[in-house]
Motif scaffolding. Structure first.
Motif, PDB file in Angstrom:
ATOM      1  N   GLU A   7      15.282  -5.124  -2.215  1.00  0.00           N
ATOM      2  CA  GLU A   7      14.994  -4.038  -1.237  1.00  0.00           C
ATOM      3  C   GLU A   7      14.434  -2.850  -1.703  1.00  0.00           C
ATOM      4  O   GLU A   7      13.916  -2.065  -1.218  1.00  0.00           O
ATOM      5  N   LYS A   8      14.324  -2.904  -3.106  1.00  0.00           N
ATOM      6  CA  LYS A   8      13.684  -1.802  -3.682  1.00  0.00           C
ATOM      7  C   LYS A   8      12.375  -1.832  -4.465  1.00  0.00           C
ATOM      8  O   LYS A   8      11.756  -0.938  -4.961  1.00  0.00           O
ATOM      9  N   ARG A   9      12.287  -3.331  -4.586  1.00  0.00           N
ATOM     10  CA  ARG A   9      10.972  -3.734  -5.521  1.00  0.00           C
ATOM     11  C   ARG A   9       9.605  -3.165  -4.830  1.00  0.00           C
ATOM     12  O   ARG A   9       8.754  -2.608  -5.744  1.00  0.00           O
ATOM     13  N   TRP A  10       9.424  -2.993  -3.606  1.00  0.00           N
ATOM     14  CA  TRP A  10       8.120  -2.577  -3.202  1.00  0.00           C
ATOM     15  C   TRP A  10       7.973  -1.042  -3.305  1.00  0.00           C
ATOM     16  O   TRP A  10       7.054  -0.583  -3.955  1.00  0.00           O
ATOM     17  N   ALA A  11       9.110  -0.424  -2.836  1.00  0.00           N
ATOM     18  CA  ALA A  11       9.013   1.044  -3.596  1.00  0.00           C
ATOM     19  C   ALA A  11       8.807   1.345  -4.995  1.00  0.00           C
ATOM     20  O   ALA A  11       8.032   2.289  -5.425  1.00  0.00           O
ATOM     21  N   GLU A  12       9.558   0.485  -5.722  1.00  0.00           N
ATOM     22  CA  GLU A  12       9.269   0.846  -7.157  1.00  0.00           C
ATOM     23  C   GLU A  12       7.976   0.304  -7.644  1.00  0.00           C
ATOM     24  O   GLU A  12       7.181   1.102  -8.581  1.00  0.00           O
ATOM     25  N   ARG A  13       7.435  -0.589  -6.997  1.00  0.00           N
ATOM     26  CA  ARG A  13       5.841  -0.964  -7.519  1.00  0.00           C
ATOM     27  C   ARG A  13       4.888   0.093  -7.028  1.00  0.00           C
ATOM     28  O   ARG A  13       3.775   0.590  -7.736  1.00  0.00           O
ATOM     29  N   GLN A  14       4.969   0.758  -5.683  1.00  0.00           N
ATOM     30  CA  GLN A  14       4.261   1.967  -5.432  1.00  0.00           C
ATOM     31  C   GLN A  14       4.545   2.936  -6.279  1.00  0.00           C
ATOM     32  O   GLN A  14       3.414   3.484  -6.569  1.00  0.00           O
ATOM     33  N   PHE A  15       5.607   3.193  -6.537  1.00  0.00           N
ATOM     34  CA  PHE A  15       5.723   4.543  -7.648  1.00  0.00           C
ATOM     35  C   PHE A  15       4.925   4.288  -8.842  1.00  0.00           C
ATOM     36  O   PHE A  15       4.639   5.017  -9.530  1.00  0.00           O
ATOM     37  N   THR A  16       5.160   3.148  -9.656  1.00  0.00           N
ATOM     38  CA  THR A  16       4.644   3.048 -10.839  1.00  0.00           C
ATOM     39  C   THR A  16       3.303   2.706 -10.896  1.00  0.00           C
ATOM     40  O   THR A  16       2.465   2.730 -11.796  1.00  0.00           O
TER      41      THR A  16
ATOM     42  N   TYR B  20      -3.652  -3.104   5.451  1.00  0.00           N
ATOM     43  CA  TYR B  20      -3.381  -1.637   5.711  1.00  0.00           C
ATOM     44  C   TYR B  20      -2.352  -1.097   4.664  1.00  0.00           C
ATOM     45  O   TYR B  20      -2.506   0.190   4.482  1.00  0.00           O
ATOM     46  N   PHE B  21      -1.307  -1.829   4.066  1.00  0.00           N
ATOM     47  CA  PHE B  21      -0.309  -1.172   3.284  1.00  0.00           C
ATOM     48  C   PHE B  21      -0.352  -1.683   1.817  1.00  0.00           C
ATOM     49  O   PHE B  21      -0.262  -0.991   0.989  1.00  0.00           O
ATOM     50  N   VAL B  22      -0.275  -2.905   1.562  1.00  0.00           N
ATOM     51  CA  VAL B  22      -0.326  -3.288   0.116  1.00  0.00           C
ATOM     52  C   VAL B  22      -1.457  -3.259  -0.699  1.00  0.00           C
ATOM     53  O   VAL B  22      -1.523  -2.600  -1.698  1.00  0.00           O
ATOM     54  N   LEU B  23      -2.749  -3.829  -0.173  1.00  0.00           N
ATOM     55  CA  LEU B  23      -3.759  -3.844  -1.166  1.00  0.00           C
ATOM     56  C   LEU B  23      -4.312  -2.300  -1.456  1.00  0.00           C
ATOM     57  O   LEU B  23      -4.613  -2.057  -2.656  1.00  0.00           O
ATOM     58  N   PRO B  24      -4.144  -1.121  -0.694  1.00  0.00           N
ATOM     59  CA  PRO B  24      -4.696   0.144  -0.998  1.00  0.00           C
ATOM     60  C   PRO B  24      -3.785   0.611  -2.142  1.00  0.00           C
ATOM     61  O   PRO B  24      -4.340   1.412  -2.983  1.00  0.00           O
ATOM     62  N   SER B  25      -2.456   0.506  -2.332  1.00  0.00           N
ATOM     63  CA  SER B  25      -1.752   0.594  -3.416  1.00  0.00           C
ATOM     64  C   SER B  25      -2.113  -0.119  -4.654  1.00  0.00           C
ATOM     65  O   SER B  25      -2.339   0.501  -5.744  1.00  0.00           O
ATOM     66  N   THR B  26      -2.248  -1.346  -4.685  1.00  0.00           N
ATOM     67  CA  THR B  26      -2.199  -2.200  -5.582  1.00  0.00           C
ATOM     68  C   THR B  26      -3.766  -2.174  -6.314  1.00  0.00           C
ATOM     69  O   THR B  26      -3.949  -2.441  -7.560  1.00  0.00           O
ATOM     70  N   LEU B  27      -4.762  -2.079  -5.410  1.00  0.00           N
ATOM     71  CA  LEU B  27      -6.101  -2.306  -5.694  1.00  0.00           C
ATOM     72  C   LEU B  27      -6.340  -0.709  -6.620  1.00  0.00           C
ATOM     73  O   LEU B  27      -7.105  -0.412  -7.548  1.00  0.00           O
ATOM     74  N   ALA B  28      -5.809   0.372  -6.219  1.00  0.00           N
ATOM     75  CA  ALA B  28      -5.889   1.797  -6.845  1.00  0.00           C
ATOM     76  C   ALA B  28      -5.433   1.552  -8.295  1.00  0.00           C
ATOM     77  O   ALA B  28      -6.008   1.991  -9.323  1.00  0.00           O
TER      78      ALA B  28
END
Length: 646
Positions: free
Chosen positions: A22-31, A458-466
């Protein structure tokens, strides 16, 4: 017998964080590293496709400040095939207070996919689902509402709660219009450079990274190259490899197949979904099939005559001589079992001689009880446009006689392999929506396609592409670079070769033969003998195509036969890999049903010891044996068991 492939090194998703799911996506967004607003304007991103995944991605990336170059082969972005999605979009809002939660949506999706999906991806999807609804409501999507004004929900197959948000039978259209208006705002602002009526025909890879595409203007025939810092494919699924499917006729596999030939691994291509509620085919003249929304199974009851060969009209068959077989076999879920189970059950009834309609290839979907319980007006309010569509196609009034339905190819769970960041094995090539394999396992639950497409865009690609752009110093590519010129030259030579054959068989005749072969041998049921038969025939058919297809006209203007020939040539290559993948997976799971691997009750029997993995295929050349890489699946939170919906 030879396997037809070699086994390569194991594959791992190195982008997925560890720790509590439940914390993995938040962790990936932060890192994930960020690109500051001033620097975003310096980056060019190509997005191919304008459906829910592509449209939402293009609008979001442009809103953030990137310069987006976007492509669709339709005359307008709003004509992408997402417009045809009918029934709804899942989200764990628990508005009905009936026990739903992010955890339950996660569990239902992993179980529904027969334990062949990644836990990390599916949990992230369930988490983001709640944000999607808020996003779409803010955009003005007219979801159905209850009397008190709250958003309404209904049930879909494979679940026991009501979590599906809908806009009558037009959910895909309304969601697409929401993404399209956001995209239009960015087109007007100059942040999105839109190229309609343009088709991607190759991927440009420079120094090991995706840096552009080769595309053809479908009106003028001009072959062009477009360069960028990253490429995003949002080109949908490959269901039209079967010729007859519920997909739009233009839907194809060319973008992902050409990327595969440039180094992107193809994952689980044999995982194709058969939808149980389609209007039965009427003859050889037919070019596509029509879907009737799965939402109809909320109130419609599915049945066949209890006696084999009973040809009486439905109103003449009394209640005690009807077999509501899904309610009998699966009492806990009844008519709302997952799509793969409902489809196989319908096929079994027809194979046993209880099918209805022409050729006995149909079952009844009956609204008599719902109309009696709710009244015609209530049924019409929920499903009116679907009933009208059915009546226009069949000349039968479903308010008075039951609909006739039969399974058909609808969705593809396989696609290009991507990691947790949605990046393929080609750095800089991101793949979203149905074009990737990532979230559904061996079977997609109804109303989850729209959820995945919008979550990715809307939500995943904008974080990971950056994160990708921030980590790499990407210098502009010279249009005269050898890799650019080579890709453009190969596309032009291929088009010229198709036009030069001047054979005697039409493109459609080859496509129809391929589709019939795949439906019979790699459709709802598969056997080793049938798959080997297909593997023998497909290369022969491909050789015949390149010797005897006829493509009239020229390449310097609008030429739809040339477009089709290009796509069918890719299907003839892709179809072989799909069959090989089905042969290599010696188990049954979800939509992949090997007759050699079933329970005494006729249900799919998995082999978790040998096949709890993703099959990722590496291209080694036409006619050469592909390399199979396996990504092992680990289950910490949902432990694989024999699926039961009884």
């Amino acid at each position: 017998m030879t396997l037809g492939y070699t086994t390569g090194t194991p594959l791992a998703d190195s982008a997925a964080p560890s720790g509590p799911v439940e914390k993995r996506w938040a962790e990936r967004q932060f890192t994930a590293k960020l690109v500051n607003p001033a620097n975003r304007r310096k980056h060019r991103v190509i997005v191919v496709g304008t459906g829910l995944a592509g449209g939402s991605a293009g609008a979001t990336l442009a809103e953030q400040g990137y310069h987006v170059i976007q492509f669709c082969f339709q005359d307008s972005p709003r004509r992408a095939h997402s417009v045809a999605a009918q029934g709804g979009i899942n989200a764990a809002k628990n508005y009905r207070n009936d026990g739903d939660s992010v955890r339950r949506l996660f569990y239902d999706t992993v179980k529904g996919g027969d334990f062949r999906s990644r836990e990390s991806n599916v949990y992230r999807l369930a988490q983001i689902s709640t944000q999607i609804i808020d996003q779409c409501v803010a955009q003005g999507v007219p979801f159905a509402r209850e009397y008190g004004g709250l958003l309404d929900n209904r049930s879909f197959g494979g679940v026991q709660v009501s979590r599906t948000f809908y806009a009558r039978g037009q959910t895909g259209q309304q969601l697409l219009l929401g993404a399209y208006q956001a995209l239009s705002r960015q087109i007007d602002a100059g942040n999105v450079e839109m190229h309609p009526r343009t088709e991607m025909l190759d991927l440009i890879v420079v120094d090991g990274r995706a840096r552009g595409i080769v595309a053809r203007d479908l009106v003028t025939g001009e072959v062009q190259t477009h360069l960028a810092d990253a490429v995003v494919l949002a080109t949908g699924g490959y269901g039209n490899v079967f010729y007859l499917s519920t997909n739009a006729k233009g839907s194809n596999a060319s973008a992902i197949w050409r990327a595969h030939k440039r180094g992107a691994y193809m994952a689980n291509p044999c995982f194709t979904q058969i939808h149980p509620t389609c209007i039965p085919r009427t003859g050889e003249h037919q070019g596509k099939l029509t879907l009737m929304s799965e939402s109809l199974r909320n109130d419609g009851r599915i049945w066949v005559p209890a006696t084999k060969g009973d040809t009486r009209s439905p109103e003449q068959i009394p209640e005690d001589e009807r077999d509501y077989y899904l309610e009998r076999l699966y009492p806990s879920f009844g008519n709302l079992v997952p799509r793969d189970i409902a489809s196989r059950a319908a096929k079994n009834q027809c194979d046993e001689g209880r099918g209805v309609g022409p050729g006995g290839l149909g079952v009844y979907l009956d609204f008599r009880d719902a109309i009696g319980r709710l009244g015609r007006a209530a049924v019409e309010e929920k499903y009116g446009n679907l009933f009208d569509m059915y009546q226009q196609i069949t000349a039968e009034n479903p308010y008075e006689v039951p609909m006739r339905i039969y399974p058909a190819i609808h969705y593809t769970m396989g696609g290009l392999w991507v990691d947790y960041d949605l990046q393929s094995t080609v750095p800089g090539l991101f793949v979203i929506g149905e074009a990737n394999f990532s979230d559904h396992g061996a079977n997609r639950l109804g109303a989850s396609a729209l959820m995945q497409g919008l979550a990715d865009g809307y939500f995943v690609l904008p974080s990971t592409l950056a994160d990708y752009l921030a980590k790499h110093s990407l210098q502009p590519v010279d249009p005269a670079h050898d890799a650019v010129r080579q890709a453009e030259s190969e596309v032009s030579e291929r088009l010229a070769a198709l036009l030069a054959i001047k054979g005697s068989r039409t493109v459609d005749s080859f496509h129809r033969e391929l589709g019939n072969l795949l439906w019979e041998q790699c459709g709802m049921a598969r056997t080793e003998a049938g798959l080997r038969k297909a593997l023998d025939r497909i290369p022969q058919l491909r050789d015949e195509f390149w010797r005897d297809v006829v493509v009239p006209g020229s390449g310097d203007r609008l030429n739809q036969e040339l477009e089709k020939a290009n796509r069918v040539a890719d299907f003839l290559e892709f179809g072989e890999l799909m069959v090989l993948d089905a042969l290599a997976r010696e188990e049954s799971c979800g939509g992949h049903f090997r007759e050699e691997s079933q329970t005494p009750e006729g249900e799919a029997r998995r082999d978790d010891e040998r096949f709890s993995h993703v099959s990722a295929w590496e291209y080694t050349g036409l006619g050469a044996e592909p390399v199979l890489h396996q990504e092992e699946l680990e289950f910490e939170y949902v432990h694989p068991v024999q699926r039961s919906y009884a």
